[in-house]
Design an enzyme around this catalytic site. Structure first.
Site, PDB file in Angstrom:
ATOM      1  N   ASP A  40     -35.135  -3.987  -6.048  1.00 43.04           N
ATOM      2  CA  ASP A  40     -34.854  -2.758  -5.287  1.00 43.04           C
ATOM      3  C   ASP A  40     -34.671  -1.571  -6.236  1.00 43.04           C
ATOM      4  O   ASP A  40     -34.507  -0.427  -5.797  1.00 43.04           O
ATOM      5  CB  ASP A  40     -33.680  -2.930  -4.311  1.00 43.04           C
ATOM      6  CG  ASP A  40     -32.363  -3.247  -4.993  1.00 43.04           C
ATOM      7  OD1 ASP A  40     -32.337  -3.399  -6.234  1.00 43.04           O
ATOM      8  OD2 ASP A  40     -31.342  -3.359  -4.270  1.00 43.04           O
ATOM      9  N   SER A  41     -34.753  -1.845  -7.550  1.00 42.91           N
ATOM     10  CA  SER A  41     -34.811  -0.754  -8.527  1.00 42.91           C
ATOM     11  C   SER A  41     -36.036   0.121  -8.275  1.00 42.91           C
ATOM     12  O   SER A  41     -36.121   1.241  -8.788  1.00 42.91           O
ATOM     13  CB  SER A  41     -34.864  -1.315  -9.955  1.00 42.91           C
ATOM     14  OG  SER A  41     -35.854  -2.320 -10.065  1.00 42.91           O
ATOM     15  N   ASP A  79     -36.466  -8.836  -3.694  1.00 47.94           N
ATOM     16  CA  ASP A  79     -35.062  -8.427  -3.763  1.00 47.94           C
ATOM     17  C   ASP A  79     -34.613  -7.928  -2.387  1.00 47.94           C
ATOM     18  O   ASP A  79     -35.151  -6.936  -1.878  1.00 47.94           O
ATOM     19  CB  ASP A  79     -34.959  -7.292  -4.798  1.00 47.94           C
ATOM     20  CG  ASP A  79     -33.600  -7.178  -5.408  1.00 47.94           C
ATOM     21  OD1 ASP A  79     -32.716  -8.004  -5.103  1.00 47.94           O
ATOM     22  OD2 ASP A  79     -33.411  -6.253  -6.227  1.00 47.94           O
ATOM     23  N   LYS A 107     -33.872 -12.649  -3.872  1.00 44.34           N
ATOM     24  CA  LYS A 107     -32.652 -12.404  -4.643  1.00 44.34           C
ATOM     25  C   LYS A 107     -31.700 -11.596  -3.782  1.00 44.34           C
ATOM     26  O   LYS A 107     -32.128 -10.743  -3.004  1.00 44.34           O
ATOM     27  CB  LYS A 107     -32.960 -11.633  -5.927  1.00 44.34           C
ATOM     28  CG  LYS A 107     -31.713 -11.275  -6.718  1.00 44.34           C
ATOM     29  CD  LYS A 107     -32.053 -10.741  -8.107  1.00 44.34           C
ATOM     30  CE  LYS A 107     -32.322  -9.257  -8.154  1.00 44.34           C
ATOM     31  NZ  LYS A 107     -31.215  -8.399  -7.668  1.00 44.34           N
ATOM     32  N   GLU A 109     -27.500  -9.776  -3.954  1.00 39.87           N
ATOM     33  CA  GLU A 109     -26.377  -9.435  -4.841  1.00 39.87           C
ATOM     34  C   GLU A 109     -25.055  -9.946  -4.281  1.00 39.87           C
ATOM     35  O   GLU A 109     -24.780  -9.800  -3.086  1.00 39.87           O
ATOM     36  CB  GLU A 109     -26.286  -7.911  -4.990  1.00 39.87           C
ATOM     37  CG  GLU A 109     -27.449  -7.310  -5.752  1.00 39.87           C
ATOM     38  CD  GLU A 109     -27.294  -5.804  -5.974  1.00 39.87           C
ATOM     39  OE1 GLU A 109     -26.199  -5.248  -5.726  1.00 39.87           O
ATOM     40  OE2 GLU A 109     -28.282  -5.186  -6.393  1.00 39.87           O
ATOM     41  N   GLU A 176     -25.655  -9.179 -14.574  1.00 45.75           N
ATOM     42  CA  GLU A 176     -25.949  -7.780 -14.939  1.00 45.75           C
ATOM     43  C   GLU A 176     -24.742  -7.115 -15.612  1.00 45.75           C
ATOM     44  O   GLU A 176     -23.645  -7.067 -15.053  1.00 45.75           O
ATOM     45  CB  GLU A 176     -26.380  -6.979 -13.693  1.00 45.75           C
ATOM     46  CG  GLU A 176     -26.670  -5.517 -14.033  1.00 45.75           C
ATOM     47  CD  GLU A 176     -27.651  -4.825 -13.116  1.00 45.75           C
ATOM     48  OE1 GLU A 176     -28.201  -5.469 -12.205  1.00 45.75           O
ATOM     49  OE2 GLU A 176     -27.870  -3.617 -13.326  1.00 45.75           O
TER      50      GLU A 176
HETATM   51  O1  KIV Z   1     -33.595  -4.359  -8.764  1.00 45.93           O
HETATM   52  C1  KIV Z   1     -33.776  -4.847  -9.876  1.00 45.93           C
HETATM   53  O2  KIV Z   1     -34.734  -4.527 -10.585  1.00 45.93           O
HETATM   54  C2  KIV Z   1     -32.825  -5.835 -10.338  1.00 45.93           C
HETATM   55  C3  KIV Z   1     -32.937  -6.335 -11.740  1.00 45.93           C
HETATM   56  C4  KIV Z   1     -32.717  -5.276 -12.712  1.00 45.93           C
HETATM   57  C5  KIV Z   1     -32.089  -7.517 -11.994  1.00 45.93           C
HETATM   58  O3  KIV Z   1     -31.972  -6.244  -9.607  1.00 45.93           O
END
Ligand code: KIV
Length: 265
Positions: A40-41, A79, A107, A109, A176
């Site tokens: 989600d980055s 994510d 993934k 959090e 992280e």
């Molecule tokens: O969103 C993302 O790119 C991440 C990674 C940096 C672990 O969660």
């Protein structure tokens, strides 16, 4: 799916990078990366949001579909964005949408508070990568991207989180911005591989945002990243060359790059 636990046992480091589009995913895949995360980055380094708290599920699925078209050998992880897994039922429903979009795992959090959700997703047949330590989806409550594991209490909490997500069935755990010694302690105390970002060298693998690794987001680079390329500068150089070539007047091309540069501390 590679046996990541076996890689950990053998001491073979796991490599992971982010991709949000077809060409990047394909290039990383062809390079032999183990895991590609549609993180989600994307919200920050592609969509221009201030942080990841505004990223929607539709945006994530759109980018997951694009990346999936470029991946043949790596594990593609989607994510789950904020508020797409507020309940156990919603978590499973969202995970299924990622699989329909081409991801092979998801993934999310959070530590102990998310263990029920991890268990439900895993029970539905979808592998889960956990993510503990600094949680970017909570950056606003936290007031910044702060190092975790600085006190004995935080360290205990992180160890509990790691054991809990492993017990819930997570196949790996992202750590992280965790104090390196604490990341080592976590790595030594669970069987699931830890994938570190800004958490020192003792994790079982490392993950980075590809834009940081290749210098494609020059306005902010996290302190723990050593870029391997300067793609933003190459883009500026190529654009200036094109402008010059097209106008045929080199003098008229103004270099705005210095005024746009904001380097991180
Ligand atoms: O969103 C993302 O790119 C991440 C990674 C940096 C672990 O969660």
């Amino acid at each position: 799916m590679k046996d990541f636990r076996e890689m950990k046992r053998r001491g073979e480091k796991i490599t992971a990078l982010t991709a949000y589009d077809y060409p990047t995913a394909r290039l990383l895949d062809e390079s032999g990366i183990d895991i590609i995360l549609v993180g989600d980055s994307v919200g920050m380094v592609v969509l221009g949001y201030q942080d990841t708290t505004g990223v929607t599920l539709d945006e994530m699925l759109h980018h997951t579909r694009a990346a999936a078209r470029g991946v043949k050998q790596a594990l593609l992880v989607g994510d789950m964005p904020i508020h797409s897994y507020d309940t156990q039922e919603q978590a499973v429903e969202t995970a299924r949408k990622f699989v329909d979009a081409g991801a092979q795992a998801v993934k999310l959090e959070g530590g102990w508070s998310e263990c029920g959700k991890i268990e439900s997703i895993v029970a539905s047949g979808i592998p889960v990568m956990a993510h503990i330590g600094m949680l970017p989806q909570h950056v606003r409550e936290e007031g910044g991207y702060k190092l975790k594991g600085k006190t004995p209490r935080e360290t205990e909490q992180l160890l509990d989180d790691a054991r809990c997500v492993e017990h819930a069935g997570a196949f790996s755990v992202v750590l992280e911005i965790v104090v390196a010694e604490v990341a080592k302690q976590i790595t030594d105390s669970i069987g699931a591989p830890t994938i570190g970002i800004g958490s020192g060298e003792h994790c079982d693998g490392q993950i980075l945002v590809t834009h940081d690794l290749i210098g494609l987001f020059p306005w902010f680079t996290p302190k723990f990243v050593s870029p391997e390329a300067r793609v933003a500068e190459e883009i500026r150089r190529a654009a200036r060359a094109f402008i010059e070539r097209t106008r045929g007047t080199a003098d008229e091309v103004r270099d705005v790059s210095t005024s746009l540069d904001m380097t991180s501390e």
